[in-house]
Design an enzyme around this catalytic site. Structure first.
Site, mmCIF file in Angstrom:
data_model
loop_
_atom_site.group_PDB
_atom_site.id
_atom_site.type_symbol
_atom_site.label_atom_id
_atom_site.label_comp_id
_atom_site.label_asym_id
_atom_site.label_seq_id
_atom_site.Cartn_x
_atom_site.Cartn_y
_atom_site.Cartn_z
ATOM 1 N N GLY A 43 0.820 -1.198 0.000
ATOM 2 C CA GLY A 43 0.000 0.000 0.000
ATOM 3 C C GLY A 43 0.855 1.249 0.000
ATOM 4 O O GLY A 43 2.054 1.207 0.309
ATOM 5 N N CYS A 44 0.249 2.367 -0.334
ATOM 6 C CA CYS A 44 1.015 3.619 -0.428
ATOM 7 C C CYS A 44 1.540 4.046 0.936
ATOM 8 O O CYS A 44 2.746 4.301 1.095
ATOM 9 C CB CYS A 44 0.173 4.712 -1.079
ATOM 10 N N TYR A 45 0.662 4.128 1.922
ATOM 11 C CA TYR A 45 1.133 4.518 3.267
ATOM 12 C C TYR A 45 2.169 3.532 3.803
ATOM 13 O O TYR A 45 3.224 3.946 4.281
ATOM 14 C CB TYR A 45 -0.041 4.606 4.244
ATOM 15 N N THR A 99 4.269 1.722 2.351
ATOM 16 C CA THR A 99 5.566 1.889 1.695
ATOM 17 C C THR A 99 6.350 3.021 2.345
ATOM 18 O O THR A 99 7.516 2.866 2.722
ATOM 19 C CB THR A 99 5.364 2.169 0.194
#
Lengths: 343, 343, 343, 343
Positions: free
Chosen positions: B146-148, B150
């Site tokens: 996921g973006c967060y 990462t």
């Protein structure tokens, strides 16, 4: 009522005029500047054209006793002298940070400049209105709180000194719009650099840290450093502070809710949301309100408090007028009760 | 090399095409959609006009064995079926969150829907490339982070399991641009509501929380909940995560610096700043880099770590291509080594 | 004074409440909606929490004669019926576009829907206050001007019908913030699509075109089509219209200046700048002012006029209240004289 | 291939590096500055950290013959000297405006400073690549077009000199993001002043006006002044020019369409939309494309042409590299064919 504003060319000064112009007790607003004279303020700020036509005057010529209140909206380091002089003649409200800390050594540590005399620091009343109304009412020398401390303390003071929380590990992650950085152009706030960009700055080094600690410690009777991290948001106005507070064992949602309501149910400018209904900065845009959201996380035994203000209003000029009203025995809401401008 | 993208109409799919178009090993990119067919993707995205002229195809007709890699850029809840099917024929990279958590109960708890089968969860390799390169190289079924997570994990994993920090009280205050919320219009991301506004959302309830905890716990061998608070910034791209980590007694700056450099000195996409030199989101705009800043506060015995990524690149499509390169034994940087677009 | 607002859930309705709340003649504001009932408006708009606590009521139950004024802030196509009904009982101010055009065929051409009855069109007074004050004062059915026409006509009417200009080749290049598009989320105004983006739309097809032409033609006694191009700016509020007007031979700066001053020197809400001092949208933010700049270019024998307004205030709700004040014989400035919110 | 950039500390210089770093023919990029030495450029621009590590060098020490191309990305007024000197040793591409106008009196009129020598003005080739490819290929001294003229001329040159239009009354209403104003902080581009604000500036006085006229007049063989109004949009990158062109009697849509397609069907960087399908600035963000939309209005016998570019790419550094490729006989698209970054 006649009012003077010293340092009227900054955003804080201009915002004072916007709201004082709506104050039914105010007859005349004069503006003073140490750098610009013989200029109409509206030449620098065309949004005031035809509406406010006063000329910037030099400080030296002023008769301060002609004013019911003098606002000092000056950069740090120069209000000590002026507030002492003017306070002999009339009431003074100082929006600089120079008189907020009671301990001169702490001031010199964090501000990296010489403090105002201790006698002046003692005399000045810290004007977080909701928490200091009686002292505000009785003073002639008011020190208006910083923008971040206003948002943070309104969120934390209902809890400070209560058994529900552990005050020793508080973390404050705060975000501000760019007007907090003032009107002087800089690389950081150049539009091409700031637009579409989110930044952290002055981590653990911001001057508002000891101001927050002083107010919390006064309530707890203890000494606890806080972690305070300010960030810059690509927007003009608004502060949102996210605060992380460890709960003591057994503390429930209902208890937190009660503490907030006890503190603010009679306050005209603080609005408490129900649990998990968090405010956003635009919901107080242009207004003197502070909105507070909160939630208890049982997984981590941690309370999250979120407070939002307009940094130029409740975080500066609006609260200064609220204090003026209290100092003069007027209706506390006069001139500053407008609804937020939304959207 | 032939590539297929399923769910190509979202921002993640479009960003895959932008970077794959520069990948020297890629010959053909086909796009599939479950909802739109017989439409040129560039009719929905005019920035691609004349540059990418493929037509959206229905999934049913596809011969997956014709592709070296198939990307699933689909909403949560539908990739389980497709990844199982397609993984029989070729390599799959799943950008949905469906295969990230190893524990199906945790998935169902946080996602509030039925989990993929446990066998599939076990098989899928979690593709935080820098920390899992060997497994990534050997798998046919990759689950892209996921973006967060990462941003957060790249900032915290160098410290997790080390004596320098106390892993039991980590607080993560994260801020994202609006593309993290996808392409479907909503009241929250309506321009008039979001412009000049800063918001907090899903406090203590965001699906990326268990993903972060799973990776940290794997390193520490312990179980520690984290506090995770996501916020929305009025900007299109970028994540900045501010992370608060208690230090163990005696930990000095130099030790933290060493841990970051050990972890990342050979990494092409992670850039560690010197102490107190913090990155801003725009410094990685449009690129696959993660920049990390940090500072030790002796007053509070606390470490602040700040990491920034472009949520659509390192936080999604860029990292997916990085994983693709590793899975195929190609140069890890191919197609994704562009400098950030600044300002 | 009791006021009703129909269609109060849109931005126009909310803005009416913000300003009426400051109007010293207003005692009660009731809100009606055709779609939402039994909801507090402040549940949809938390910025109003605790400040405006009225519940949305169904239209059917209303006793319109209990109100001094009823505002219709409804979408196009439904105000014809309601304004006719309500005008039998009290004064009506219609903010929709349904009653602005006198010619029903023109309406049907540009709006692509059936027009209100011609009798109603005839009866309704077009409320561009500065140019129609006497008729406004005498009517019970007021049609409030569109946002673009307000900015454009305040800039052009001082010139229309004068020998100084040639009215046959006027070009209007107008730019608006996104609140002009209303509150309903859409792909065009999705933050990720609109942020950092500048767009043109409805070129030569915008409904405000005939409204502008009708007012100009009324002054010139001729029929001239104008070119009108609206654009979307990545900002919330504000319209800036750049208008290109051919000058007749021999027209000098001084003559133009005189025309503007003749028209507006006594107007409280129109501020004319000196030649070449152009206004920006933020200089009228949140206020009822229209600022006008202009310059004569001798190289091209062309006059450029620039006018700015806040589209939600002077372009909608502020002007509606200005008209209300005139219709009721009250002070025209009451409730709407606040300074712009700057910056 | 070795490249030098003089004046590399501005946005134009940094953007050259971003794209040259992807150019397969480029081996080394050196950076020169007249003001900063012995500093790594990436210290000023952390987005380049670890990716571009060159140190700013003083111009005096350079051996220009070591470079295949030298880019001058300097402020107006200093490139005349340097381009003359350097052009003796190698190919020069000048991004300043100093060599764009062929007539020195016109330069001095609009730029208010002394012109470069007429011989140099004559020698310099104007690098609007699509319209001057042969001359570009043969020159050693290239003058790169201005940002506005690039957008405007790509929109108008297909029409100039054609019977379909009347070239004597062209009006150009142009809008730019703030990077057009460069990197030096100023009151106008201070974030708090520019955010949420739309401004017009330099009306009828912008230096790009004669550059546009020179190119149009060259095609028509006549002399026609244009009206040119630049505006500032609260966004970082992008130009959108709206152009109003009177049509001659009998001109139909189909004829205009044909002219655009004739001009650009073979051009790799100009994309013509079908009638009424207008481009927005973000659709070319970060890329070298110019997108053109248009529509014929029969009511007013007027053609509206809209063109968009990224002002830092096609409007500056991207076009400079396009010219470099042509001058060196390389593939014109090398290094600059990336898709736009969207959203």
């Amino acid at each position: 009522m006649n009012i003077a504003i010293i340092g009227a060319t900054g955003y804080g000064g201009v915002e004072l005029i916007r709201m004082l112009a709506q104050h039914r007790g105010v007859k005349q607003i004069d503006v003073y500047s140490s750098s610009k004279h013989n200029t109409m303020l509206s030449d620098m700020y065309p949004h005031m054209k035809d509406l406010y036509n006063e000329i910037l005057q030099p400080l030296e010529a002023a008769d301060w006793s002609a004013y019911e209140v003098v606002f000092l909206s000056t950069p740090p380091g120069i209000s000590a002298d002026w507030s002492e002089t003017i306070a002999k003649h009339t009431k003074v409200i100082d929006l600089s940070g120079d008189l907020r800390l009671k301990n001169s050594a702490t001031y010199e540590d964090w501000y990296q400049r010489e403090s105002a005399p201790e006698t002046l620091l003692k005399e000045a009343v810290y004007g977080l209105t909701e928490w200091n109304r009686n002292e505000v009412a009785g003073t002639s020398l008011l020190s208006n709180p910083g923008c971040y401390p206003t948002a943070v303390l309104l969120g934390l003071l209902p809890l400070a000194g209560k058994a529900a929380i552990d005050p020793s590990n508080i973390i404050i992650d705060a975000k501000t719009g760019t007007t907090g950085a003032g009107r002087t152009p800089s690389a950081v706030t150049h539009f091409s650099e700031m637009d579409g960009n989110f930044k952290i700055y002055k981590v653990n080094e911001h001057k508002h840290t000891p101001e927050i600690e002083q107010a919390l410690d006064m309530r707890t009777g203890e000494n606890h450093p806080v972690t305070f991290s300010p960030h810059l948001v690509p927007m003009t106005r608004g502060i949102l502070a996210t605060m992380y507070v460890p709960l003591t064992s057994g503390t429930k949602s209902g208890h937190i809710e009660e503490l907030f309501h006890q503190a603010y149910d009679k306050e005209p400018f603080v609005r408490v949301r129900r649990e998990k209904a968090f405010p956003a900065t635009k919901e107080v845009y242009g207004s003197n309100f502070c909105d507070i959201g909160w939630t208890v996380d049982e997984r981590t035994s941690r309370l999250t408090v979120v407070s939002v203000i307009d940094n130029l209003v409740k975080g500066a000029s609006g609260q200064a007028i609220q204090n003026m009203n209290v100092m003069l025995g007027a209706d506390e809401k006069e001139g500053i009760s407008q609804l937020p401008v939304y959207p």
